[in-house]
Design a protein around this motif. Structure first.
Motif: not given
Length: 126
Positions: A7-16
């Motif tokens: 995100t532009k807020d610097h969170e990441y999301i990784r599909i596990d």
């Protein structure tokens, strides 16, 4: 390579695994925050909407909200961060994850930044 979106807020999301994804903050975010001293995690079972505040991270410099990168139900939290929040600084993409969600709509991920776009985004911030 693992599919990580930002995100532009610097969170990441990784599909596990199928519809389950891990959420944390990027290396850029942990570096900007400085030494993390406290993390407040969401409750397991909480249903989040994309963009909704999900957690809080506090450092010696500032406190920052962590927003859900995608909609879904929280299925796990990283309780190790409650005992040792500095793990976020040491290993943000590994042991420093915040929570896992069961995605409500994997299509939402297409609206997030891929690795190359995120790298360009943070370069433009400097």
């Amino acid at each position: 390579m693992t599919d990580i979106r930002y995100t532009k807020d610097h969170e990441y999301i990784r599909i596990d695994d199928g519809a389950v994804a891990t959420v944390g903050i990027s290396d850029h975010a942990q570096s900007a925050l400085g030494d993390v001293v406290f993390v407040e995690l969401p409750e397991i079972g909480r249903v989040l909407k994309a963009g909704e505040e999900a957690a809080v991270v506090e450092s010696v410099k500032a406190a920052s909200e962590i927003f859900a990168p995608a909609s879904g139900k929280v299925v796990a939290i990283n309780t190790a961060l409650e005992e040792n929040p500095a793990i976020v600084n040491e290993d943000p993409f590994g042991n420093g994850w915040f929570f896992k969600i069961e995605l409500a709509d994997a299509g939402e991920l297409a609206q997030l930044l891929d690795e190359a776009a995120y790298t360009d985004y943070i370069r433009d911030l400097a």
